[in-house]
Motif scaffolding. Structure first.
Motif, PDB file in Angstrom:
ATOM      1  N   ASP A 131       0.848  -1.182   0.000  1.00  0.00           N
ATOM      2  CA  ASP A 131       0.000   0.000   0.000  1.00  0.00           C
ATOM      3  C   ASP A 131       0.893   1.244   0.000  1.00  0.00           C
TER       4      ASP A 131
ATOM      5  N   GLU B 249       0.270   4.242   0.810  1.00  0.00           N
ATOM      6  CA  GLU B 249       0.096   5.086   1.994  1.00  0.00           C
ATOM      7  C   GLU B 249       0.996   4.650   3.139  1.00  0.00           C
TER       8      GLU B 249
ATOM      9  N   LYS C 164       3.224  13.944   4.999  1.00  0.00           N
ATOM     10  CA  LYS C 164       1.869  14.374   4.662  1.00  0.00           C
ATOM     11  C   LYS C 164       1.616  15.844   4.980  1.00  0.00           C
TER      12      LYS C 164
END
Length: 251
Positions: free
Chosen positions: A151, A153, A161
């Motif tokens: 993933d 993320e 972020k």
């Protein structure tokens, strides 16, 4: 012209009227088809459709700018026939070839003959080696279970972020910092100067005090040197941002 027998539609391009009818009749007899007439000096103004003729006969070769046009006017495999041509046959044949004709040749009776390729101008065809190979269709297909995929993320932490401060993104290429060099030409010096003016304006606003206590009521209650002159009324205690040009007023 017996080699043109059976051609249905011909164009005869002429230069003079001498024996023109006789020559047209000879062409009709040789081909057995229809014959249209066009003067060599009017050819550039003619508006014949593409693939209109099976044969085009020209009395002379003074058509340097029109051989390509003749190619479009001929049907696929149509014939071009030049009689009484002017100049060297070799250079003329080369010129005709460069216009797109094939099978160009000099005949024994002081004439030249050429042919349009057996396809329409601008047409296309698939090459024999361009066939699709089914073995190459799945070259980029990923094999394996979806559980093995990572993933995206998970590769980022909280610091990644966070959005950077736009003010910190523009730095001087010379100093490497948010500080303009001596001969700044990128606009950073002007930007820093404007920021400094805005900071000074904010400080002066904070330090602005009313001597009469009626400044918030509006211009009718303000003195001539009031820093809030020209601004709308506001509530008592409300923080008001003064315009920079008002702070520099000579009043």
């Amino acid at each position: 012209m017996e080699q043109f027998k059976g051609l249905q539609k011909s164009l005869y391009i002429w230069t003079d009227n001498a024996d023109l009818d006789k020559r047209v009749e000879q062409l009709k007899t040789a081909t057995g088809g229809e014959v249209a007439l066009e003067n060599v000096h009017r050819l550039s103004f003619a508006s014949y459709a593409s693939s209109s003729f099976d044969l085009i006969v020209i009395e002379c070769a003074q058509l340097t700018d029109n051989y390509v046009k003749l190619l479009h006017m001929l049907k696929p495999s149509g014939k071009l026939h030049l009689i009484s041509f002017i100049g060297a046959a070799g250079s003329l044949l080369q010129e005709i070839k460069l216009s797109g004709f094939i099978n160009c040749r000099e005949d024994s009776d002081n004439t030249l003959t050429a042919e349009k390729p057996g396809y329409e101008t601008g047409s296309s065809a698939r090459l024999s080696f361009a066939k699709k190979n089914s073995s190459t269709l799945n070259v980029w297909k990923i094999s394996g279970d979806d559980d093995e995929l990572i993933d995206e993320e998970d590769l980022l932490d909280e610091v990644d972020k966070q959005k950077p401060d736009p003010a910190s993104l523009k730095v001087c290429s010379t100093t490497g910092k948010r500080k303009a060099c001596k001969n700044c030409s990128c606009g950073l010096a002007d930007e820093l100067e404007n920021e400094k003016k805005q900071e000074n304006a904010a400080k002066q606003t904070e330090n602005a005090k009313s001597s009469c206590g009626n400044c918030y009521l509006g211009d009718a209650f303000r003195c001539s040197s009031c820093p809030y002159l020209g601004m709308p009324a506001f509530k008592p205690g409300e923080k008001v941002q003064l315009v920079d040009n008002l702070l520099k007023s000579d009043i």
